[in-house]
Design a protein around this motif. Structure first.
Motif: not given
Length: 93
Positions: A74-77, A84-87, A92-93
């Motif tokens: 999970x990527x956080x700002x 929301x631009x990541x995976x 990504x799961x």
């Protein structure tokens, strides 16, 4: 320098960033604490890294049944919102 901690709780990833002086960074998540679940499945955060752009990557495991664990990222700002631009919506799961 920020201090980052990751707590592994059932159903949540719980990274929090702390301000340089030791106070919680209240601009991150809610009052400096962020808790994220994934589809109501048991999950644990294992590692995190704060990138040069101050986005936070959390890598962990999510369990969808006995002996059915998958890796999740999970990527956080910078403010703790999901990037929301990541995976797919930040995951990504």
């Amino acid at each position: 320098i920020s201090i980052c901690t990751l707590g592994a709780l059932a159903l949540t990833f719980s990274p929090n960033l702390q301000a340089d002086q030791g106070d919680l960074d209240t601009n991150f998540g809610v009052g400096g604490i962020l808790s994220t679940g994934y589809n109501n499945l048991p999950s644990t955060g294992e590692r995190l890294v704060v990138q040069e752009d101050n986005r936070t990557l959390v890598v962990g495991n999510v369990s969808s049944g006995p002996n059915q664990e998958s890796i999740i990222v999970v990527r956080y700002n910078e403010d703790g919102s999901t990037d929301n631009t990541f995976g797919s919506n930040g995951v990504v799961y």
